[in-house]
Design a protein around this motif. Structure first.
Motif, mmCIF file in Angstrom:
data_model
loop_
_atom_site.group_PDB
_atom_site.id
_atom_site.type_symbol
_atom_site.label_atom_id
_atom_site.label_comp_id
_atom_site.label_asym_id
_atom_site.label_seq_id
_atom_site.Cartn_x
_atom_site.Cartn_y
_atom_site.Cartn_z
ATOM 1 N N ARG A 1 0.841 -1.196 0.000
ATOM 2 C CA ARG A 1 0.000 0.000 0.000
ATOM 3 C C ARG A 1 0.879 1.250 0.000
ATOM 4 O O ARG A 1 1.869 1.320 0.721
ATOM 5 N N ALA A 2 0.498 2.198 -0.851
ATOM 6 C CA ALA A 2 1.187 3.481 -0.925
ATOM 7 C C ALA A 2 0.305 4.550 -0.286
ATOM 8 O O ALA A 2 -0.908 4.369 -0.157
ATOM 9 N N PRO A 3 0.908 5.656 0.137
ATOM 10 C CA PRO A 3 0.075 6.756 0.675
ATOM 11 C C PRO A 3 -0.971 7.203 -0.337
ATOM 12 O O PRO A 3 -0.691 7.311 -1.529
ATOM 13 N N ASN A 4 -2.222 7.455 0.125
ATOM 14 C CA ASN A 4 -3.327 7.813 -0.788
ATOM 15 C C ASN A 4 -3.049 9.102 -1.545
ATOM 16 O O ASN A 4 -3.626 9.348 -2.589
ATOM 17 N N THR A 5 -2.193 9.956 -0.973
ATOM 18 C CA THR A 5 -1.972 11.271 -1.574
ATOM 19 C C THR A 5 -1.076 11.207 -2.804
ATOM 20 O O THR A 5 -0.978 12.180 -3.546
ATOM 21 N N LEU A 6 -0.409 10.062 -3.023
ATOM 22 C CA LEU A 6 0.526 9.966 -4.131
ATOM 23 C C LEU A 6 -0.178 9.629 -5.437
ATOM 24 O O LEU A 6 -1.109 8.825 -5.462
ATOM 25 N N LEU A 7 0.278 10.259 -6.511
ATOM 26 C CA LEU A 7 -0.121 9.832 -7.842
ATOM 27 C C LEU A 7 0.854 8.735 -8.261
ATOM 28 O O LEU A 7 2.066 8.911 -8.186
ATOM 29 N N ILE A 8 0.308 7.588 -8.693
ATOM 30 C CA ILE A 8 1.163 6.424 -8.948
ATOM 31 C C ILE A 8 1.158 6.112 -10.443
ATOM 32 O O ILE A 8 0.254 5.443 -10.939
ATOM 33 N N PRO A 9 2.168 6.574 -11.177
ATOM 34 C CA PRO A 9 2.212 6.260 -12.603
ATOM 35 C C PRO A 9 2.730 4.855 -12.880
ATOM 36 O O PRO A 9 2.464 4.287 -13.942
ATOM 37 N N TRP B 1 2.804 0.066 -15.988
ATOM 38 C CA TRP B 1 3.269 1.385 -16.441
ATOM 39 C C TRP B 1 2.224 1.983 -17.364
ATOM 40 O O TRP B 1 1.812 1.373 -18.332
ATOM 41 N N LYS B 2 1.787 3.206 -17.044
ATOM 42 C CA LYS B 2 0.800 3.929 -17.844
ATOM 43 C C LYS B 2 -0.455 3.076 -18.077
ATOM 44 O O LYS B 2 -0.918 2.901 -19.202
ATOM 45 N N LYS B 3 -0.948 2.527 -16.985
ATOM 46 C CA LYS B 3 -2.197 1.757 -16.948
ATOM 47 C C LYS B 3 -2.142 0.462 -17.769
ATOM 48 O O LYS B 3 -3.171 -0.057 -18.196
ATOM 49 N N GLU B 4 -0.956 -0.048 -18.009
ATOM 50 C CA GLU B 4 -0.805 -1.308 -18.727
ATOM 51 C C GLU B 4 0.282 -2.161 -18.071
ATOM 52 O O GLU B 4 1.221 -1.632 -17.472
ATOM 53 N N ILE B 5 0.138 -3.486 -18.224
ATOM 54 C CA ILE B 5 1.167 -4.400 -17.744
ATOM 55 C C ILE B 5 2.204 -4.587 -18.849
ATOM 56 O O ILE B 5 1.870 -4.964 -19.968
ATOM 57 N N VAL B 6 3.450 -4.306 -18.531
ATOM 58 C CA VAL B 6 4.546 -4.437 -19.492
ATOM 59 C C VAL B 6 5.056 -5.876 -19.426
ATOM 60 O O VAL B 6 5.578 -6.315 -18.405
ATOM 61 N N GLY C 1 -4.405 3.778 -2.660
ATOM 62 C CA GLY C 1 -3.005 3.371 -2.682
ATOM 63 C C GLY C 1 -2.774 1.876 -2.670
ATOM 64 O O GLY C 1 -1.648 1.421 -2.434
ATOM 65 N N ASP C 2 -3.816 1.091 -2.953
ATOM 66 C CA ASP C 2 -3.680 -0.371 -2.932
ATOM 67 C C ASP C 2 -2.999 -0.852 -4.214
ATOM 68 O O ASP C 2 -3.558 -0.771 -5.302
ATOM 69 N N ASN D 1 5.724 10.664 -8.893
ATOM 70 C CA ASN D 1 5.953 11.865 -9.700
ATOM 71 C C ASN D 1 6.633 12.956 -8.892
ATOM 72 O O ASN D 1 7.343 13.800 -9.437
ATOM 73 N N GLU D 2 6.393 12.942 -7.579
ATOM 74 C CA GLU D 2 6.935 14.007 -6.742
ATOM 75 C C GLU D 2 8.469 13.989 -6.746
ATOM 76 O O GLU D 2 9.125 15.016 -6.894
ATOM 77 N N ARG D 3 9.035 12.799 -6.576
ATOM 78 C CA ARG D 3 10.499 12.684 -6.527
ATOM 79 C C ARG D 3 11.090 12.170 -7.836
ATOM 80 O O ARG D 3 12.310 12.139 -7.989
ATOM 81 N N ARG D 4 10.222 11.759 -8.745
ATOM 82 C CA ARG D 4 10.673 11.196 -10.017
ATOM 83 C C ARG D 4 11.665 10.050 -9.775
ATOM 84 O O ARG D 4 12.723 9.947 -10.390
#
Length: 300
Positions: A162-170, A188-193, A215-216, A239-242
């Motif tokens: 689980r990631a923090p809910n506030t994060l955008l997870i690309p 990655w980008k809503k697809e499984i690579v 964040g699940d 995205n925050e820390r890239r």
């Protein structure tokens, strides 16, 4: 025919029990840079002719091979050269434990100790091959918490992350430490690579929620097998820390059906109880036969 006493009978059964239990799995944790010892004990009073330490994911290459009274480096995996040794090269009392120096994250995996021995029985040379000792080694950074999960072969399981809910997870990556460059799942980008995915996980894994609500980013692993045993890591790209950030590390152990829940780690409680009951019944039968023969001799 010499009389079989109850004491000798019980000792025989107990020794058989211990020989069976010796194939249990052992779990060891270490941090990078440590020197660790993977224990392996062969039966005493025998001549050891082959000792082979292997790791399940290395295929034909091995960790260490001792035969013909010397080490054989021909098919040793390059990552273990000059890093492994036997704890006692004389192998006194059957000690064939492995020393692994300067451990790394990539050393995480399931190791096996195979021993071939000989002994003299009535003037003849007898070859003995014991069940392999299995050791699960997990190498993790000191500040990382490792969650342990045990599953049975054939089950569908969830590895939580689980990631923090506030994060955008690309992007989310699930990896297993012993797979090196290949991944368990890369989203990655809503697809499984799939082109970077290890073949053994194709069509068997998915995110529990591709929308990643709250964040699940837990992983679903279907139809697990013994080969899925290992240390898994969940990493999240922010995205925050890239950059990638490790969010969860899970040590997964897969055992044959019937060895989880209400059992010891080696699943041997039922075996021990069964052998004890069998021993008692066998003693009663032997005593009954001896009494019958004694009474028959008196009658004659």
């Amino acid at each position: 025919m010499p009389a079989l006493t109850s004491a000798s009978l019980c000792c025989t059964l107990i020794s058989v029990c211990f020989l069976f239990i010796s194939a249990d799995q052992i779990n060891i944790k270490a941090v990078p840079g440590q020197t660790v010892t993977l224990p392996c004990q062969a039966p005493k009073h025998t001549h050891i002719i082959v000792v082979k330490w292997s790791r399940c994911d290395l295929d034909t290459e091995y960790v260490l091979l001792y035969r013909d009274e010397q080490f054989d480096p021909e098919n040793q995996h390059p990552s273990f050269k000059n890093r492994v040794d036997l704890q006692d090269r004389q192998m006194k009392d059957g000690d064939v434990s492995l020393i692994l120096k300067d451990v790394m994250i990539n050393d995480t995996g399931t190791y096996k100790c195979h021993v071939v021995q000989t002994k003299t029985n009535q003037g003849k040379r007898v070859y003995l091959k014991t069940d392999p000792i299995i050791i699960n080694l997990s190498v993790v950074l000191p500040d990382q918490k490792v969650d342990n999960i045990t599953a049975e072969s054939g089950q569908n399981i969830v590895l939580p992350c689980r990631a923090p809910n506030t994060l955008l997870i690309p992007a989310v990556e699930w990896s297993r430490h012993d797979l090196e460059t290949q991944s368990v799942l890369l989203y990655w980008k809503k697809e499984i690579v799939t082109y970077l995915q290890h073949l053994s996980f194709k069509n068997r894994v998915d995110l529990q929620d591709r929308q990643m609500k709250d964040g699940d980013v837990s992983l679903i692993l279907n139809n697990v097998t013994i080969n899925d045993t290992g240390t898994y890591e969940c990493r999240i790209f922010t995205n925050e820390r890239r950059s990638w950030k490790s969010s969860s590390i899970i040590s997964l152990r897969v055992v044959p059906p019937g060895q989880t829940g209400g059992h010891t780690e080696d699943g041997s409680v039922g075996l021990i109880v069964g052998l004890i009951v069998f021993a008692v019944l066998l003693v009663e039968i032997v005593v009954g036969i001896l009494i019958y023969r004694k009474n028959k001799q008196k009658t004659n």
